[in-house]
Design a protein around this motif. Structure first.
Motif, PDB file in Angstrom:
ATOM      1  N   SER A 161      44.333  20.588  63.659  1.00 44.75           N
ATOM      2  CA  SER A 161      44.261  20.790  62.211  1.00 44.75           C
ATOM      3  C   SER A 161      45.286  19.966  61.458  1.00 44.75           C
ATOM      4  CB  SER A 161      44.481  22.280  61.895  1.00 44.75           C
ATOM      5  OG  SER A 161      45.743  22.712  62.385  1.00 44.75           O
ATOM      6  N   ASP A 162      46.111  19.186  62.177  1.00 45.17           N
ATOM      7  CA  ASP A 162      47.163  18.434  61.520  1.00 45.17           C
ATOM      8  C   ASP A 162      46.663  17.051  61.133  1.00 45.17           C
ATOM      9  OD1 ASP A 162      48.992  20.565  62.020  1.00 45.17           O
ATOM     10  OD2 ASP A 162      49.074  19.874  64.096  1.00 45.17           O
ATOM     11  N   ARG A 163      47.525  16.331  60.425  1.00 47.48           N
ATOM     12  CA  ARG A 163      47.188  14.975  60.024  1.00 47.48           C
ATOM     13  C   ARG A 163      47.201  14.054  61.236  1.00 47.48           C
ATOM     14  NH1 ARG A 163      51.517  10.924  57.572  1.00 47.48           N
ATOM     15  NH2 ARG A 163      50.251   9.042  57.626  1.00 47.48           N
ATOM     16  N   VAL A 164      46.227  13.134  61.319  1.00 47.31           N
ATOM     17  CA  VAL A 164      46.142  12.211  62.451  1.00 47.31           C
ATOM     18  C   VAL A 164      45.981  10.788  61.923  1.00 47.31           C
ATOM     19  CG1 VAL A 164      45.172  13.915  64.034  1.00 47.31           C
ATOM     20  CG2 VAL A 164      43.638  12.518  62.628  1.00 47.31           C
ATOM     21  N   LEU A 165      46.328   9.818  62.778  1.00 49.59           N
ATOM     22  CA  LEU A 165      46.212   8.412  62.442  1.00 49.59           C
ATOM     23  C   LEU A 165      45.800   7.650  63.694  1.00 49.59           C
ATOM     24  CD1 LEU A 165      46.663   6.034  60.412  1.00 49.59           C
ATOM     25  CD2 LEU A 165      49.015   5.933  61.270  1.00 49.59           C
ATOM     26  N   VAL A 166      44.759   6.821  63.595  1.00 53.15           N
ATOM     27  CA  VAL A 166      44.301   6.033  64.728  1.00 53.15           C
ATOM     28  C   VAL A 166      45.165   4.791  64.867  1.00 53.15           C
ATOM     29  CG1 VAL A 166      42.374   4.723  65.705  1.00 53.15           C
ATOM     30  CG2 VAL A 166      41.935   6.848  64.460  1.00 53.15           C
ATOM     31  N   ALA A 167      45.612   4.520  66.085  1.00 59.10           N
ATOM     32  CA  ALA A 167      46.419   3.332  66.379  1.00 59.10           C
ATOM     33  C   ALA A 167      45.827   2.625  67.589  1.00 59.10           C
ATOM     34  CB  ALA A 167      47.872   3.712  66.658  1.00 59.10           C
ATOM     35  N   GLU A 168      45.988   1.302  67.614  1.00 59.06           N
ATOM     36  CA  GLU A 168      45.484   0.499  68.728  1.00 59.06           C
ATOM     37  C   GLU A 168      46.633   0.114  69.655  1.00 59.06           C
ATOM     38  OE1 GLU A 168      43.267  -2.871  67.491  1.00 59.06           O
ATOM     39  OE2 GLU A 168      41.747  -1.693  66.422  1.00 59.06           O
ATOM     40  N   LEU A 169      46.300  -0.012  70.937  1.00 62.12           N
ATOM     41  CA  LEU A 169      47.297  -0.399  71.929  1.00 62.12           C
ATOM     42  C   LEU A 169      47.553  -1.899  71.868  1.00 62.12           C
ATOM     43  CD1 LEU A 169      46.549   2.457  72.924  1.00 62.12           C
ATOM     44  CD2 LEU A 169      46.745   1.594  75.261  1.00 62.12           C
ATOM     45  N   LEU A 170      48.820  -2.273  71.842  1.00 64.03           N
ATOM     46  CA  LEU A 170      49.218  -3.677  71.853  1.00 64.03           C
ATOM     47  C   LEU A 170      49.712  -4.133  73.219  1.00 64.03           C
ATOM     48  CD1 LEU A 170      51.173  -3.906  68.466  1.00 64.03           C
ATOM     49  CD2 LEU A 170      48.798  -4.555  68.902  1.00 64.03           C
ATOM     50  N   GLN A 171      50.331  -3.238  73.958  1.00 63.26           N
ATOM     51  CA  GLN A 171      50.912  -3.591  75.254  1.00 63.26           C
ATOM     52  C   GLN A 171      50.907  -2.354  76.145  1.00 63.26           C
ATOM     53  OE1 GLN A 171      54.775  -5.423  74.966  1.00 63.26           O
ATOM     54  NE2 GLN A 171      55.239  -5.157  77.129  1.00 63.26           N
ATOM     55  N   VAL A 172      50.673  -2.578  77.441  1.00 62.02           N
ATOM     56  CA  VAL A 172      50.595  -1.476  78.399  1.00 62.02           C
ATOM     57  C   VAL A 172      51.515  -1.772  79.578  1.00 62.02           C
ATOM     58  CG1 VAL A 172      49.094  -0.148  79.919  1.00 62.02           C
ATOM     59  CG2 VAL A 172      48.209  -0.987  77.734  1.00 62.02           C
ATOM     60  N   LEU A 179      52.574   0.336  73.964  1.00 62.06           N
ATOM     61  CA  LEU A 179      53.041  -0.041  72.632  1.00 62.06           C
ATOM     62  C   LEU A 179      51.845   0.000  71.686  1.00 62.06           C
ATOM     63  CD1 LEU A 179      55.598  -1.149  71.111  1.00 62.06           C
ATOM     64  CD2 LEU A 179      54.611  -3.436  71.435  1.00 62.06           C
ATOM     65  N   VAL A 180      51.978   0.691  70.550  1.00 65.13           N
ATOM     66  CA  VAL A 180      50.887   0.824  69.580  1.00 65.13           C
ATOM     67  C   VAL A 180      51.254   0.097  68.292  1.00 65.13           C
ATOM     68  CG1 VAL A 180      50.112   3.010  70.557  1.00 65.13           C
ATOM     69  CG2 VAL A 180      51.784   3.018  68.695  1.00 65.13           C
ATOM     70  N   ASP A 181      50.230  -0.171  67.474  1.00 61.59           N
ATOM     71  CA  ASP A 181      50.401  -1.012  66.288  1.00 61.59           C
ATOM     72  C   ASP A 181      50.734  -0.223  65.021  1.00 61.59           C
ATOM     73  OD1 ASP A 181      47.986   0.240  65.894  1.00 61.59           O
ATOM     74  OD2 ASP A 181      46.905  -1.570  65.294  1.00 61.59           O
ATOM     75  N   LYS A 182      51.300   0.952  65.151  1.00 59.66           N
ATOM     76  CA  LYS A 182      51.740   1.730  63.990  1.00 59.66           C
ATOM     77  C   LYS A 182      53.202   2.086  64.183  1.00 59.66           C
ATOM     78  CE  LYS A 182      47.757   1.987  61.813  1.00 59.66           C
ATOM     79  NZ  LYS A 182      47.013   1.069  62.709  1.00 59.66           N
ATOM     80  N   GLY A 183      53.956   2.050  63.067  1.00 59.08           N
ATOM     81  CA  GLY A 183      55.382   2.337  63.142  1.00 59.08           C
ATOM     82  C   GLY A 183      55.842   3.241  62.020  1.00 59.08           C
ATOM     83  N   THR A 184      57.142   3.156  61.720  1.00 55.05           N
ATOM     84  CA  THR A 184      57.708   4.042  60.707  1.00 55.05           C
ATOM     85  C   THR A 184      57.130   3.792  59.326  1.00 55.05           C
ATOM     86  OG1 THR A 184      59.540   2.475  60.432  1.00 55.05           O
ATOM     87  CG2 THR A 184      59.868   4.299  61.968  1.00 55.05           C
ATOM     88  N   VAL A 185      56.606   2.573  59.084  1.00 53.11           N
ATOM     89  CA  VAL A 185      55.948   2.300  57.793  1.00 53.11           C
ATOM     90  C   VAL A 185      54.757   3.229  57.606  1.00 53.11           C
ATOM     91  CG1 VAL A 185      54.646   0.565  56.501  1.00 53.11           C
ATOM     92  CG2 VAL A 185      56.740  -0.088  57.689  1.00 53.11           C
ATOM     93  N   SER A 186      54.111   3.608  58.702  1.00 52.50           N
ATOM     94  CA  SER A 186      52.968   4.523  58.646  1.00 52.50           C
ATOM     95  C   SER A 186      53.383   5.975  58.827  1.00 52.50           C
ATOM     96  CB  SER A 186      51.948   4.147  59.734  1.00 52.50           C
ATOM     97  OG  SER A 186      51.486   2.830  59.562  1.00 52.50           O
TER      98      SER A 186
END
Length: 297
Positions: free
Chosen positions: A112-123, A133-140
């Motif tokens: 029920s909480d807020r969610v955000l989809v992120a893509e994987l950059l590095q594994v 490593l995902v493509d979302k950071g503190t800016v998001s």
């Protein structure tokens, strides 16, 4: 017949009258049809030879024009074929991506909480470090300790966040521990990583605990970081080690840790910094973000 006789004018007049008479006789009675047919057959080779230069010119022009047109059309079709094959590959990729995103969106309705989809950059999937490593950071609004979900189960939590990227420690990492409970009977325990992407262990279960192969482990919600009731793993082995006071229990993660391309970053009301909930701006002081309370041992 006109070498000697009337003048040229008379000759012309006689020829015209004779031609007119033959035309009238042929039109009235068709008496000269046989003669016309005979003359036509006799003259046909001459007509055929006379028509060959123009026919040859038309054939050559048509052949060259057709060949050039065919080459142009062939080149166009090849280009279109390459473009369509490229688009088909892209469509297949988009179809797979849409399927994964539908799974992610489906899983987002389970929390029920807020969610955000992120893509994987590095594994990184080696025995010493299991992280992505995902493509979302503190800016998001991403913060350290934030839970990360896959389309099918819990994947891990954020252990480091920069303005544009974040590092997610997977639940199979040897340094990760996760409060779970058995879905069948509610028995609570801790699932720890083993450094292998397809294995978790439950090291603190007594030998008389009600644990069975096939039991589903879900998050217990203890600590307030991970949403409660979300799938984690399925027990595949319960063994009695005579050299240990505890049962040997192994489980396989439900999340596709080695095949996922997108993840869900979840803002839980208990685990998220207050300023990170409900908006995309970064927290005012990212360095002060709460450390994970139940994610790392």
């Amino acid at each position: 017949m006109f070498h000697h006789g009337p003048s040229p004018l008379w000759r012309l007049l006689i020829a015209v009258l004779l031609a007119l008479s033959l035309m009238v006789i042929d039109a009235q009675g068709r008496y000269l049809g046989w003669l016309r047919s005979t003359l036509t057959v006799a003259v046909y080779p001459i007509q055929w030879l006379a028509a060959q230069p123009s026919r040859l010119a038309r054939d050559l022009e048509s052949r060259f024009a057709t060949e050039a047109d065919l080459r142009e059309r062939n080149s166009l079709l090849e280009s279109e074929n390459l473009a369509l094959r490229g688009q088909m590959q892209r469509f297949l990729a988009l179809q797979a991506e849409n399927s994964r995103l539908r799974d992610l969106l489906g899983s987002s309705f389970k929390v029920s909480d807020r969610v955000l989809v992120a893509e994987l950059l590095q594994v990184e999937l080696d025995p010493y470090r299991q992280q992505v490593l995902v493509d979302k950071g503190t800016v998001s609004g991403v913060y350290v300790g934030q839970p990360v979900l896959g389309a099918h189960a819990i994947m891990g939590q954020v252990v480091d966040a920069t303005p544009l990227t974040a590092t997610v420690l997977l639940i199979t990492d040897a340094d990760h521990a996760l409060p779970v409970q058995i879905n069948r009977n509610g028995l609570r325990t801790i699932a720890t990583g083993t450094g292998r992407v397809n294995e978790l262990q439950l090291p603190h279960l007594p030998k008389n605990a009600d644990v069975r192969v096939g039991d589903l482990l879900v998050t217990s919600g203890m600590g307030g970081v991970f949403p409660a009731g979300y799938p984690v793993a399925q027990i595949v082995e319960v063994a009695d080690d005579p050299n240990s006071s505890f049962a040997t229990v192994h489980a396989v993660p439900t999340a596709r840790l080695d095949r996922s391309h997108e993840v869900l970053l979840v803002w839980t009301l208990e685990g998220a910094p207050a300023q990170a909930i409900g908006r995309s701006e970064p927290p005012a002081e990212p360095a002060d973000a709460a450390e994970p309370r139940d994610g790392r041992s």
